[in-house]
Every structure is written in C-alpha cells, then in structure tokens.
Design a protein around this motif. Structure first.
Motif, short mmCIF file in Angstrom:
data_model
loop_
_atom_site.label_atom_id
_atom_site.label_comp_id
_atom_site.label_asym_id
_atom_site.label_seq_id
_atom_site.Cartn_x
_atom_site.Cartn_y
_atom_site.Cartn_z
N ASP A 187 45.91 -16.61 0.52
CA ASP A 187 47.08 -15.73 0.55
C ASP A 187 47.58 -15.52 1.97
OD1 ASP A 187 46.98 -15.51 -2.19
OD2 ASP A 187 46.02 -13.54 -2.19
N PRO A 207 51.40 -17.58 1.93
CA PRO A 207 51.88 -16.44 1.13
C PRO A 207 52.83 -16.84 0.01
CG PRO A 207 52.79 -16.38 3.35
CD PRO A 207 51.83 -17.52 3.31
N LYS A 211 42.52 -22.04 -5.12
CA LYS A 211 42.10 -20.81 -5.82
C LYS A 211 41.44 -21.13 -7.16
CE LYS A 211 45.23 -17.30 -4.04
NZ LYS A 211 46.20 -16.27 -4.46
N GLU A 254 40.37 -16.57 -1.81
CA GLU A 254 41.66 -16.06 -2.28
C GLU A 254 42.41 -15.34 -1.17
OE1 GLU A 254 40.99 -13.61 -5.70
OE2 GLU A 254 40.71 -15.32 -7.04
#
Length: 118
Positions: A74, A78, A88, A70
């Motif tokens: 990210d 983003p 994810k 995760e």
C-alpha cells in the motif's frame, strides 16, 4: 543494551498493530486460545504440545508477515495495480496454507482424543 530492549518494544508494537487492525490475526489468537483450552482438557503430551506450538507460531508469523507485506505494498503502490494484487494475494495464500496445515495438525492430535472420550 538499551537499543536491544527498545527493539522488544518495537516488536510488541507490531503485534499490537496486527491485533488492532487485522481481523484474521484476532481470529487466529482466539482459535489458539480454544486449542489451548482443549489441549489442557485432553492433557496433551509434550510432543503434542510441541506440534501445537509450532503450528500456532507458523500461523501467527505468517499473519504478521502478511500484514507487513500489505502495508508495504500500500505504501509503494497506493493505486490499484495488477502486480500489487498478486503480491497481496500470494502473501494471503501463505497464511491460508499455514492455517490449513495447523488445522490438519490439530485434527491429527484431537480426533483420537475426542473419539476415545466419546
């Protein structure tokens, strides 16, 4: 040798991060505590403890890998992206499968003991 010892600090830092930031990791730790108490109460055999330890290890490992995935997703993506969601979701599915498997192992071990105690 100092570098080797430092690596334990980095690993512990990762565990602390997961504990502080991930509700599911804390939930699994709490569940493990309850299972440990139940195992102590029912005086599990060494073989039964082995299954509990392996199941718990797999669940906690999968949670840590999921957290790492995760954070990495990210970092590199983003913005919302359909492929990031798949990554994810798939990592979370691995945790779910590990958790379900551990519950099944727990049921196999504890149901006969609860039935016998009743």
């Amino acid at each position: 040798m100092a570098k080797f010892i430092k690596s334990f600090g980095y690993a512990f830092s990762g565990i602390v991060h997961a504990f502080k930031s991930q509700f599911n990791f804390r939930f699994h730790i709490a569940a493990l505590f309850v299972v440990g108490l139940a195992g102590w109460y029912f005086q599990l055999s060494a073989g039964e403890w082995l299954w509990i330890v392996v199941a718990a290890g797999i669940v906690l490992l999968s949670e840590l890998f999921n957290t790492a995935v995760e954070v990495l997703v990210d970092l590199v993506s983003p913005d919302i992206h359909p492929k990031a969601k798949i990554i994810k979701d798939t990592a979370a599915a691995a945790v779910l499968i590990a958790a379900i498997t551990s519950v099944l192992i727990g049921l196999i071990i504890f149901i006969p003991k609860i039935s016998y105690a009743a």
